[in-house]
Design a protein around this motif. Structure first.
Motif, PDB file in Angstrom:
ATOM      1  N   THR A  16      61.492  36.906  13.104  1.00  0.00           N
ATOM      2  CA  THR A  16      61.466  37.370  14.495  1.00  0.00           C
ATOM      3  C   THR A  16      60.848  38.754  14.645  1.00  0.00           C
ATOM      4  OG1 THR A  16      63.719  38.231  14.212  1.00  0.00           O
ATOM      5  CG2 THR A  16      63.485  35.979  15.071  1.00  0.00           C
ATOM      6  N   SER A  17      60.743  39.483  13.546  1.00  0.00           N
ATOM      7  CA  SER A  17      60.163  40.832  13.631  1.00  0.00           C
ATOM      8  C   SER A  17      58.642  40.810  13.617  1.00  0.00           C
ATOM      9  CB  SER A  17      60.674  41.699  12.475  1.00  0.00           C
ATOM     10  OG  SER A  17      60.313  41.121  11.229  1.00  0.00           O
ATOM     11  N   LEU A  18      58.065  39.651  13.264  1.00  0.00           N
ATOM     12  CA  LEU A  18      56.607  39.553  13.193  1.00  0.00           C
ATOM     13  C   LEU A  18      56.073  38.944  14.482  1.00  0.00           C
ATOM     14  CD1 LEU A  18      56.093  38.327   9.516  1.00  0.00           C
ATOM     15  CD2 LEU A  18      55.853  40.646  10.404  1.00  0.00           C
ATOM     16  N   HIS A  19      55.032  39.572  15.020  1.00  0.00           N
ATOM     17  CA  HIS A  19      54.409  39.084  16.241  1.00  0.00           C
ATOM     18  C   HIS A  19      52.894  39.098  16.064  1.00  0.00           C
ATOM     19  CE1 HIS A  19      58.307  39.396  18.240  1.00  0.00           C
ATOM     20  NE2 HIS A  19      58.426  40.602  17.680  1.00  0.00           N
ATOM     21  N   GLY A  20      52.198  38.610  17.054  1.00  0.00           N
ATOM     22  CA  GLY A  20      50.752  38.631  17.032  1.00  0.00           C
ATOM     23  C   GLY A  20      50.186  37.747  15.940  1.00  0.00           C
ATOM     24  N   VAL A  21      49.103  38.242  15.302  1.00  0.00           N
ATOM     25  CA  VAL A  21      48.403  37.456  14.285  1.00  0.00           C
ATOM     26  C   VAL A  21      49.309  37.200  13.086  1.00  0.00           C
ATOM     27  CG1 VAL A  21      46.440  37.407  12.722  1.00  0.00           C
ATOM     28  CG2 VAL A  21      46.170  38.317  15.035  1.00  0.00           C
ATOM     29  N   ALA A  22      50.038  38.220  12.635  1.00  0.00           N
ATOM     30  CA  ALA A  22      50.917  38.063  11.473  1.00  0.00           C
ATOM     31  C   ALA A  22      51.998  37.022  11.753  1.00  0.00           C
ATOM     32  CB  ALA A  22      51.543  39.397  11.106  1.00  0.00           C
ATOM     33  N   GLY A  23      52.600  37.065  12.925  1.00  0.00           N
ATOM     34  CA  GLY A  23      53.610  36.084  13.265  1.00  0.00           C
ATOM     35  C   GLY A  23      53.043  34.685  13.372  1.00  0.00           C
ATOM     36  N   ALA A  24      51.829  34.561  13.905  1.00  0.00           N
ATOM     37  CA  ALA A  24      51.203  33.245  14.025  1.00  0.00           C
ATOM     38  C   ALA A  24      50.896  32.645  12.656  1.00  0.00           C
ATOM     39  CB  ALA A  24      49.930  33.350  14.850  1.00  0.00           C
ATOM     40  N   ILE A  25      50.585  33.493  11.679  1.00  0.00           N
ATOM     41  CA  ILE A  25      50.259  32.997  10.335  1.00  0.00           C
ATOM     42  C   ILE A  25      51.518  32.645   9.556  1.00  0.00           C
ATOM     43  CG2 ILE A  25      49.253  33.635   8.116  1.00  0.00           C
ATOM     44  CD1 ILE A  25      47.242  35.350   9.627  1.00  0.00           C
ATOM     45  N   VAL A  26      52.545  33.435   9.654  1.00  0.00           N
ATOM     46  CA  VAL A  26      53.715  33.296   8.780  1.00  0.00           C
ATOM     47  C   VAL A  26      54.775  32.376   9.378  1.00  0.00           C
ATOM     48  CG1 VAL A  26      55.611  34.553   7.694  1.00  0.00           C
ATOM     49  CG2 VAL A  26      53.314  35.543   7.748  1.00  0.00           C
ATOM     50  N   ASN A  27      54.987  32.406  10.671  1.00  0.00           N
ATOM     51  CA  ASN A  27      56.098  31.668  11.278  1.00  0.00           C
ATOM     52  C   ASN A  27      55.782  30.183  11.468  1.00  0.00           C
ATOM     53  OD1 ASN A  27      57.944  33.790  11.503  1.00  0.00           O
ATOM     54  ND2 ASN A  27      56.964  34.523  13.394  1.00  0.00           N
ATOM     55  N   ASN A  28      56.884  29.433  11.658  1.00  0.00           N
ATOM     56  CA  ASN A  28      56.834  28.006  12.027  1.00  0.00           C
ATOM     57  C   ASN A  28      56.342  27.085  10.917  1.00  0.00           C
ATOM     58  OD1 ASN A  28      57.747  28.517  14.697  1.00  0.00           O
ATOM     59  ND2 ASN A  28      55.668  29.170  15.243  1.00  0.00           N
ATOM     60  N   TRP A  29      56.443  27.530   9.658  1.00  0.00           N
ATOM     61  CA  TRP A  29      56.173  26.646   8.525  1.00  0.00           C
ATOM     62  C   TRP A  29      57.490  25.984   8.095  1.00  0.00           C
ATOM     63  CZ3 TRP A  29      51.430  25.481   6.511  1.00  0.00           C
ATOM     64  CH2 TRP A  29      50.355  26.311   6.882  1.00  0.00           C
ATOM     65  N   GLU A  30      57.365  24.756   7.621  1.00  0.00           N
ATOM     66  CA  GLU A  30      58.541  24.046   7.106  1.00  0.00           C
ATOM     67  C   GLU A  30      58.202  23.444   5.749  1.00  0.00           C
ATOM     68  OE1 GLU A  30      61.227  21.302   9.507  1.00  0.00           O
ATOM     69  OE2 GLU A  30      60.205  19.856   8.193  1.00  0.00           O
ATOM     70  N   LEU A  31      59.101  23.650   4.780  1.00  0.00           N
ATOM     71  CA  LEU A  31      58.944  23.105   3.431  1.00  0.00           C
ATOM     72  C   LEU A  31      60.171  22.278   3.103  1.00  0.00           C
ATOM     73  CD1 LEU A  31      57.417  22.975   0.703  1.00  0.00           C
ATOM     74  CD2 LEU A  31      58.701  25.024   0.016  1.00  0.00           C
ATOM     75  N   GLY A  32      59.952  21.049   2.604  1.00  0.00           N
ATOM     76  CA  GLY A  32      61.079  20.168   2.307  1.00  0.00           C
ATOM     77  C   GLY A  32      60.907  19.387   1.024  1.00  0.00           C
ATOM     78  N   PRO A  33      61.449  19.859  -0.107  1.00  0.00           N
ATOM     79  CA  PRO A  33      61.431  19.065  -1.345  1.00  0.00           C
ATOM     80  C   PRO A  33      62.611  18.102  -1.407  1.00  0.00           C
ATOM     81  CG  PRO A  33      62.318  21.240  -1.790  1.00  0.00           C
ATOM     82  CD  PRO A  33      61.954  21.220  -0.327  1.00  0.00           C
ATOM     83  N   LEU A  34      62.428  17.007  -2.129  1.00  0.00           N
ATOM     84  CA  LEU A  34      63.474  15.999  -2.320  1.00  0.00           C
ATOM     85  C   LEU A  34      63.383  15.493  -3.747  1.00  0.00           C
ATOM     86  CD1 LEU A  34      65.664  13.973  -1.438  1.00  0.00           C
ATOM     87  CD2 LEU A  34      63.838  12.505  -0.561  1.00  0.00           C
ATOM     88  N   MET A  35      64.444  15.707  -4.518  1.00  0.00           N
ATOM     89  CA  MET A  35      64.462  15.304  -5.937  1.00  0.00           C
ATOM     90  C   MET A  35      65.497  14.218  -6.145  1.00  0.00           C
ATOM     91  SD  MET A  35      65.406  17.565  -9.332  1.00  0.00           S
ATOM     92  CE  MET A  35      63.987  18.636  -9.137  1.00  0.00           C
ATOM     93  N   ARG A  36      65.169  13.251  -7.008  1.00  0.00           N
ATOM     94  CA  ARG A  36      66.095  12.172  -7.352  1.00  0.00           C
ATOM     95  C   ARG A  36      65.959  11.857  -8.837  1.00  0.00           C
ATOM     96  NH1 ARG A  36      69.019   8.174  -4.797  1.00  0.00           N
ATOM     97  NH2 ARG A  36      69.181   6.157  -5.832  1.00  0.00           N
ATOM     98  N   VAL A  37      67.098  11.831  -9.535  1.00  0.00           N
ATOM     99  CA  VAL A  37      67.130  11.522 -10.967  1.00  0.00           C
ATOM    100  C   VAL A  37      68.232  10.495 -11.198  1.00  0.00           C
ATOM    101  CG1 VAL A  37      67.341  12.446 -13.299  1.00  0.00           C
ATOM    102  CG2 VAL A  37      66.412  13.893 -11.483  1.00  0.00           C
ATOM    103  N   THR A  38      67.911   9.383 -11.858  1.00  0.00           N
ATOM    104  CA  THR A  38      68.910   8.349 -12.130  1.00  0.00           C
ATOM    105  C   THR A  38      68.727   7.795 -13.531  1.00  0.00           C
ATOM    106  OG1 THR A  38      67.615   6.424 -11.418  1.00  0.00           O
ATOM    107  CG2 THR A  38      68.789   7.653  -9.699  1.00  0.00           C
ATOM    108  N   ASP A  39      69.767   7.099 -13.990  1.00  0.00           N
ATOM    109  CA  ASP A  39      69.642   6.299 -15.204  1.00  0.00           C
ATOM    110  C   ASP A  39      68.679   5.143 -14.961  1.00  0.00           C
ATOM    111  OD1 ASP A  39      71.517   7.869 -16.457  1.00  0.00           O
ATOM    112  OD2 ASP A  39      73.193   6.574 -15.926  1.00  0.00           O
ATOM    113  N   GLY A  40      68.331   4.458 -16.042  1.00  0.00           N
ATOM    114  CA  GLY A  40      67.491   3.275 -15.910  1.00  0.00           C
ATOM    115  C   GLY A  40      68.249   2.086 -15.347  1.00  0.00           C
TER     116      GLY A  40
END
Length: 427
Positions: free
Chosen positions: A271-295
């Protein structure tokens, strides 16, 4: 035989009980206990083959004998004797009973499966927006359905697979009439309701939820046991010895002793970033999903060696069962010299689902960027990666019969890395 082919079971009392206890009154620690008796609804496909039994119906096919198929009158170009429909709701007195017919029966009173389930858990708040939970889940299932052959062959001597038609139980009991019924594991079958199953599992979970990021991870340690996995259609026998079905009580086909899942969603909101810097850095979303099982569990078979025309026999085993090969370099997964045909007329020593395929590891991920348009609308540009690390996850051996020339070899794998992109308009 009742008109419904089997008696109903209407008096089904299904109680449930639960207890919750907050020991210190703060709400930060909660204990829960629960139990239930739950009846299952039989698969609607379970009884459909009653209506396929003579004299109510006979199987009809339109295997084309001419090319192309005559769509105006398809029965005229098929191998069956004309159009059999509509069939009378009540069969006439002179309806024919075809020889060597297959009959699928239900017991005089079919008992639907029921599950007795019990749970115990504790939840604890850990700091701000963190929560840990430990669950125990157990259950016992009764009256699971399975296919019991009413007309298996009786082995005496010689080749186990020879002269089935002369060795079926109904033929031996009545040579004149017994030959009118198909036999073996895929012939005349009773939809039995005496199989059982059980499950016991521990689930440890930790999660954290805030406006900017969410983390969830859990580990399950469990064991599932049954006589056979649900088939849906019980037109054949899947157990090894139908007179001793408990010999098949072993790992479920979907039994995974250890399973780990973890996922996170992180959204950049500075929220402290505005203008060009805020447009570049804000509103990104990252979502990893890991699954490990036996055979996956699987069963090795040897065809019909005990001579009953039920082709689910399992071999004898000695020594080391796995080859320990690097599958990417050598596809031979099982050590073939440790598997041996059992003696004619006998059963082998190997259990059902006694082996496991390779373990499974997968990491999916997505990265997206939101572009606000108005207060209520925005565009979502998204890139998703399935199996992001391109990790090879191999399937079970494709041939699990020891009589196959490629027995115990792994020849396929799950999907490689796949990317896909998407644009969504959210309103």
């Amino acid at each position: 035989v009742p008109k419904g082919f089997t008696q109903n079971s209407p008096w089904q009392f299904s109680p449930r009980v639960g207890v919750t206890w907050n020991p210190d009154g703060s709400g930060k620690t909660v204990f829960r206990l629960g139990g239930a008796l739950i009846y299952d609804e039989p698969n609607f496909f379970t009884a459909q083959r009653n209506q396929q039994n003579p004299p109510f119906a006979t199987a009809a096919s339109t295997v084309p004998t001419t090319t192309p198929l005559n769509f105006a009158d398809p029965w005229s170009s098929g191998s069956s004797p004309g159009n059999p429909f509509p069939q009378p709701q009540i069969p006439p007195k002179n309806v024919p009973f075809p020889a060597t017919a297959q009959y699928i029966f239900m017991p005089h009173q079919f008992k639907p499966p029921y599950v007795m389930q019990w749970t115990a858990s504790v939840q604890r708040e850990l700091g701000h927006s963190w929560m840990a939970q430990l669950d125990y889940i157990g259950n016992e299932t009764a009256h699971m359905t399975w296919g019991f052959p009413l007309n298996p062959a009786v082995y005496t001597s010689g080749s186990p697979t020879a002269n089935y038609s002369k060795r079926f139980r109904m033929v031996l009991a009545n040579p004149t009439e017994g030959g009118k019924f198909t036999g073996g594991g895929g012939g005349t079958v009773l939809v039995a309701d005496s199989a059982t199953a059980s499950y016991n599992g521990m689930i440890a979970t930790i999660q954290h939820r805030t406006a900017n990021y969410t983390v969830l991870a859990n580990y399950t340690w469990s064991h599932c046991i049954d006589v056979e996995d649900a088939q849906g259609d019980f037109a054949a026998t899947t157990v090894e010895d139908p007179y001793k079905p408990r010999l098949d009580r072993a790992n479920c086909g979907f039994d995974y002793r250890g399973m780990f899942n973890a996922n996170a969603v992180v959204i950049s909101r500075f929220t402290s970033l505005h203008g060009v810097a805020g447009a570049i850095v804000n509103n990104w979303e990252l979502g990893p999903l890991m699954r490990v099982t036996d055979g996956d569990p699987f069963t090795v078979t040897e065809g019909d060696v005990n001579g009953d025309d039920v082709t689910n026999d399992r071999p004898n085993v000695t020594g080391k069962l796995y080859s320990d090969n690097e599958i990417a370099n050598n596809k031979q997964y099982l050590n073939t010299i440790s598997f041996h045909l059992s003696a004619d007329g006998t059963y082998g020593s190997m259990g059902r689902n006694a082996l496991r395929g390779p373990g499974y590891f997968n990491l999916d991920a997505e990265i997206s960027r939101f572009f606000p348009i108005t207060e209520r609308t925005k565009l979502d540009f998204r890139i998703e990666a399935f199996n992001m690390l391109n990790h090879p996850n191999f399937n079970m051996p494709s041939q699990r019969a020891i009589t196959s020339s490629t027995f115990g070899q792994i020849t396929s794998a799950h999907d490689p890395r796949i990317f896909q992109g998407a644009v969504k308009f959210i309103f």
